[in-house]
Design a protein around this motif. Structure first.
Motif, PDB file in Angstrom:
ATOM      1  N   ILE A 168      -4.174   8.432   0.285  1.00 19.96           N
ATOM      2  CA  ILE A 168      -3.634   7.855   1.029  1.00 19.96           C
ATOM      3  C   ILE A 168      -4.582   7.088   1.971  1.00 19.96           C
ATOM      4  O   ILE A 168      -4.677   5.871   2.455  1.00 19.96           O
ATOM      5  N   ARG A 169      -5.784   7.720   2.438  1.00 18.94           N
ATOM      6  CA  ARG A 169      -6.789   7.391   3.074  1.00 18.94           C
ATOM      7  C   ARG A 169      -7.542   5.819   2.633  1.00 18.94           C
ATOM      8  O   ARG A 169      -7.574   4.915   3.080  1.00 18.94           O
ATOM      9  N   ASP A 170      -7.329   5.856   1.026  1.00 17.51           N
ATOM     10  CA  ASP A 170      -8.033   4.942   0.307  1.00 17.51           C
ATOM     11  C   ASP A 170      -7.118   3.718  -0.014  1.00 17.51           C
ATOM     12  O   ASP A 170      -7.555   2.442   0.129  1.00 17.51           O
ATOM     13  N   VAL A 171      -5.916   3.943  -0.184  1.00 15.22           N
ATOM     14  CA  VAL A 171      -4.928   2.770  -0.445  1.00 15.22           C
ATOM     15  C   VAL A 171      -4.039   2.253   0.730  1.00 15.22           C
ATOM     16  O   VAL A 171      -3.673   1.283   0.548  1.00 15.22           O
ATOM     17  N   VAL A 172      -3.874   2.976   1.607  1.00 10.34           N
ATOM     18  CA  VAL A 172      -3.115   2.380   2.751  1.00 10.34           C
ATOM     19  C   VAL A 172      -3.994   1.643   3.808  1.00 10.34           C
ATOM     20  O   VAL A 172      -4.982   2.354   3.992  1.00 10.34           O
ATOM     21  N   PRO A 173      -3.349   0.457   4.415  1.00  5.42           N
ATOM     22  CA  PRO A 173      -4.159  -0.232   5.318  1.00  5.42           C
ATOM     23  C   PRO A 173      -4.356   0.559   6.686  1.00  5.42           C
ATOM     24  O   PRO A 173      -3.641   1.563   6.764  1.00  5.42           O
ATOM     25  N   ALA A 174      -5.749   0.586   7.170  1.00  2.98           N
ATOM     26  CA  ALA A 174      -6.543   1.487   8.224  1.00  2.98           C
ATOM     27  C   ALA A 174      -5.443   1.748   9.109  1.00  2.98           C
ATOM     28  O   ALA A 174      -5.550   2.929   9.543  1.00  2.98           O
ATOM     29  N   LYS A 175      -4.768   0.905   9.849  1.00  2.00           N
ATOM     30  CA  LYS A 175      -4.066   1.127  11.018  1.00  2.00           C
ATOM     31  C   LYS A 175      -2.906   2.240  10.643  1.00  2.00           C
ATOM     32  O   LYS A 175      -2.301   2.585  11.487  1.00  2.00           O
ATOM     33  N   TYR A 176      -2.230   2.265   9.384  1.00  2.00           N
ATOM     34  CA  TYR A 176      -1.162   2.865   9.081  1.00  2.00           C
ATOM     35  C   TYR A 176      -1.567   4.439   8.296  1.00  2.00           C
ATOM     36  O   TYR A 176      -0.796   5.415   8.193  1.00  2.00           O
TER      37      TYR A 176
END
Ligand SMILES: Cc1ncc(C[n+]2csc(CCOP(=O)(O)OP(=O)(O)O)c2C)c(N)n1
Lengths: 193, 584
Positions: A168-176
């Motif tokens: 999730i850390r890798d694929v989701v845009p940072a602010k989410y």
């Protein structure tokens, strides 16, 4: 390991594609052979959408056969009823407690079956009903409903939690990222039969 | 080595990168679109959207002639559009390798037909490869380029929806460094006047014979002997995966990957080993007919369906006689959920207006095709890209020639107009057609997922580009009656159509313009709600088919999560009961 099959159904725009991406990336990282089939194009315009995931030592077909899915993860109740024939008799149904009436219902031409959850409960031994929208709202982002459902699935399948948090850390845009991780963890806590 | 989890389309793009392709062109079309989208992310490759598939193939042919490795991709029906250059390219051959990807859509997930494009290979006399998963898709792009250069031929690369849109694990490699081939002028090879073409035709014959020998040795055509020699299965593409899924190593399999020309000797060797042969293939009996013509006894379409997609389930039933086990089916029938025009879609209001007109509406392919479904139901015909304007013209002329009268309205999208509507409109102008031609200009290729086209002002790499002006095209074609209206303004659309009905000096054009509501930063803003006191529950607003407007009790309500604020419904409510409820 024998091949396992996860069938995801939902409505175009609900985030099933991202859910599929998170799940399969984690499974690939865990060293499995994985195949996933998704539908693009026309169907995404608010139509019924499905994603099929299969993993194990060696996977051939990206498609799941009727009566053979280990889990049906339905993002919407009508889409649970529509695809429940894919579930194996021992399989688990995870269903989002959400009604999204299709056009024919919205204009009053057809009726949305009122008793989907009850009917499915009568027939299916292993079933988890999740208010993913409610949980996602509590986490602060209604669109994170998909990660709540992925959390439930990960627990049901007994997948290592950390592998998912990392993806999730890798694929989701940072602010989410934080919202999505907490949505996943809330789902994880609910993933017990 | 690095591995990645790629769709077939991403793997093809990766293959183009690794195997030193430097030119790529395409026109979008499901299930092929993501090939070019992904290629355009590599700075090493020049990548473009062409206005249509014929132009894309011709541009790639030019790049290949110049000495570059080139790839062109399209959906199955795109190859019909590109068929003209295709057949003569077989004669000229190539300089740099030239791969033509056709992505077929068995089952018509997102298409108007399910033609089997494998038939193009023998028809055009060019070799063909068929990958069965993403790893093969990537590797075979390398093989395809090699074959293309070795035999001086364009090569067809055929995928299907389940190969293009399924993900599997792929081992990645580095980009090969490869000098572009030198170009030297050679009209006898590249300029096909009849005298030169006749010689090339003979050359083509020898080339096919050499390719057949190559096919015999091609390592991706292989026999996989199973535990059982009683039954042998010949298969290719995604069907191979289904065969392995259902049979594992119970039966012997001949996996064909180069499916034109076919390896006769290899097939003979397989036929000698097994007692009974089945050919398992999706759509046409393409392999079956050729194998039968070679004199082998095989079973195929008498057991395997030739309509729609195959699946492991179908093979299990047809070849093993096994039905699916116990499955749950609590409802005999459920409300279906077909795709719908999005909330705020600018096409909606146009069809709402057209439904009220007594007119024949010939339409075209794009998101606006959904105007054929209830409740808008205002379209009479959809055939192929560009056909709206020309079919409307023919319809009108036929009526006139037989002393009948009809108002004929055509509806086409901006991307589709630039793809193949221009020559149709030229026909209407030249032959004085009194048709009304609406272009629903949402300033993007929406249906396939927002690709740019020559009118949007951006290119495939999202860089600013010159924007073709529709108004200038109409002027140049000689259309005299052109008006521009806002698609959200129902009165303006209706008046434009009514005015056009009075115009009798040739075709009229109405540009109904409004950006696709899903385009970032370009969609409408605001929120509307039903004022319960004013609402008389007439439900006229439901005739718009907007997913945001829902029945509630005996009245209606607007779902605030779906409403995007286009305010089209405000204009159809006879009682002024729909009011602004917010700005975001
Ligand atoms: C020959 C051919 N190429 C590609 C396609 C796929 N396709 C169908 S409609 C369309 C373009 C739609 O864009 P536009 O006309 O602007 O309408 P919109 O979807 O934006 O409303 C494409 C690429 C096709 N059906 N036929």
């Amino acid at each position: 390991m024998a091949v396992k099959s996860i069938f995801i159904s939902g409505v175009g725009g609900q985030g099933t594609i991202l859910a599929g991406k998170v799940i399969t990336t984690a499974l690939v990282n865990l060293g499995y052979d994985v195949k996933m089939s998704e539908v693009h194009g026309m169907a995404q315009r608010g139509g019924s959408v499905i994603t099929q995931i299969r993993y194990g030592d060696r996977v051939y077909s990206p498609l799941i056969e009727k009566g053979r899915a280990d889990v049906l993860l339905a993002f919407e109740k009508l889409e649970a009823a529509r695809y429940v024939e894919y579930l194996s008799p021992e399989g688990t149904l995870i269903v989002n407690d959400l009604e999204m009436p299709p056009a024919s219902v919205l204009v009053g031409k057809e009726e949305y079956p009122a008793d989907i959850v009850e009917r499915l409960k009568e027939e299916i031994r292993n079933m988890i009903v999740v208010d993913a929208v409610g949980v996602a709202k509590e986490c602060g982002e209604i669109r994170a409903q998909n990660m709540v459902l992925v959390g439930v699935l990960a627990r049901v399948m007994d997948w290592p939690k950390d592998a998912f948090v990392e993806v999730i850390r890798d694929v989701v845009p940072a602010k989410y990222v934080d919202v999505n991780i907490s949505a996943f963890e809330r789902g994880w806590d609910m993933g017990m039969l | 080595m690095k591995k990645a989890f790629l769709t077939g389309n991403e793997a093809i793009a990766r293959g183009a990168y690794e195997y030193a392709v430097s030119f790529a062109s395409a026109y979008p079309g499901t299930p092929s679109t993501e090939i070019l989208e992904n290629i355009s992310k590599y700075p090493e490759i020049y990548a473009e959207w062409a206005p249509n598939e014929k132009v894309a193939l011709e541009a790639a042919a030019g790049a290949s002639m110049a000495g570059a490795r080139a790839i062109v991709s399209m959906k199955h029906v795109g190859l019909n559009v590109a068929a003209d250059p295709l057949f003569t390219l077989a004669y000229t051959g190539v300089n740099g390798g030239l791969v033509i990807v056709t992505a077929d859509d068995p089952g018509m997930h997102s298409s108007q037909n399910e033609q089997d494009n494998r038939n193009f290979a023998p028809f055009a006399k060019i070799p063909m490869l068929e990958p069965s998963d993403s790893q093969e898709a990537k590797d075979l792009i390398g093989e395809a380029l090699k074959i293309s250069e070795m035999f001086d031929t364009p090569i067809l690369f055929r995928t299907t929806t389940r190969v293009s849109h399924s993900r599997s694990v792929v081992q990645l490699g580095e980009r090969k460094s490869l000098e572009m081939k030198p170009y030297s002028k050679n009209p006898e090879k590249f300029a096909m006047i009849p005298g030169f073409a006749r010689k090339r035709r003979l050359n083509l014959k020898d080339r096919l014979a050499a390719l057949e020998d190559y096919s015999e040795q091609f390592p991706y055509n292989r026999i996989e002997l199973g535990k059982n020699y009683e039954v042998g299965i010949i298969t290719s593409g995604i069907s191979y995966q289904y065969v392995k899924e259902v049979f594992g190593d119970e039966v012997s399999v001949l996996k064909l990957t180069m499916t034109f020309p076919l390896p006769k000797k290899l097939i003979a060797a397989f036929a000698e080993k097994v007692k009974e042969i089945y050919v398992v293939e999706e759509l046409d009996p393409y392999l079956e007919n050729q194998i039968k013509a070679m004199g082998f006894k095989v079973k195929g379409k008498e057991v395997i369906p030739e309509i729609g997609e195959l699946s492991p389930e179908i093979l299990r039933e047809k070849l093993k006689g096994e039905k699916p086990g116990i499955t749950f089916k609590p409802y005999a029938q459920l409300p279906s959920r077909p795709p719908v025009l999005c909330p705020g879609c600018p096409h909606r209001g146009v069809f709402y207006v057209l439904k009220k007109m007594k007119a024949v509406v010939t339409s075209d392919i794009g998101c606006y095709s959904l105007g054929v479904l209830p409740p808008l139901e205002s379209i009479d015909s959809i055939l192929c890209m560009g056909a709206s304007i020309s079919m409307g013209h023919g319809f009108k002329k036929a009526f006139e020639a037989n002393g009948k009268n009809a108002t004929v309205i055509t509806v086409i999208g901006d991307s589709t107009f630039l793809h193949s509507g221009i020559t149709s409109l030229m026909d209407a102008v030249y032959n004085r057609s009194n048709t009304i031609n609406i272009i629903v200009d949402n300033s993007i290729t929406a249906m396939t997922g927002h690709q740019h086209h020559p009118g949007t002002g951006y290119n495939a790499k999202e860089e600013p580009a010159p924007a073709v002006s529709l108004e200038a095209i109409y002027r140049a074609l000689g259309v005299e009656n052109v008006v521009v209206v806002d698609s959200y303004d129902l009165k303006a659309v209706e008046n434009a159509v009514k005015d056009a009905m009075k115009y009798k000096d040739g075709p009229s054009v109405i540009i109904a313009r409004r950006a696709c509501a899903l385009l970032k930063g370009k969609g409408p803003k605001g929120l509307y709600a039903v004022n319960e006191e004013k609402c008389r529950k007439c439900k006229i607003c439901l005739r718009l088919g907007c997913p945001a407007i829902q029945v509630k009790g005996d009245g209606v309500f607007i779902n605030p999560l779906s409403c995007v604020g286009c305010a089209v419904c405000v204009q159809v409510c006879p009682f002024g009961a729909i009011e602004k409820a917010g700005d975001e």
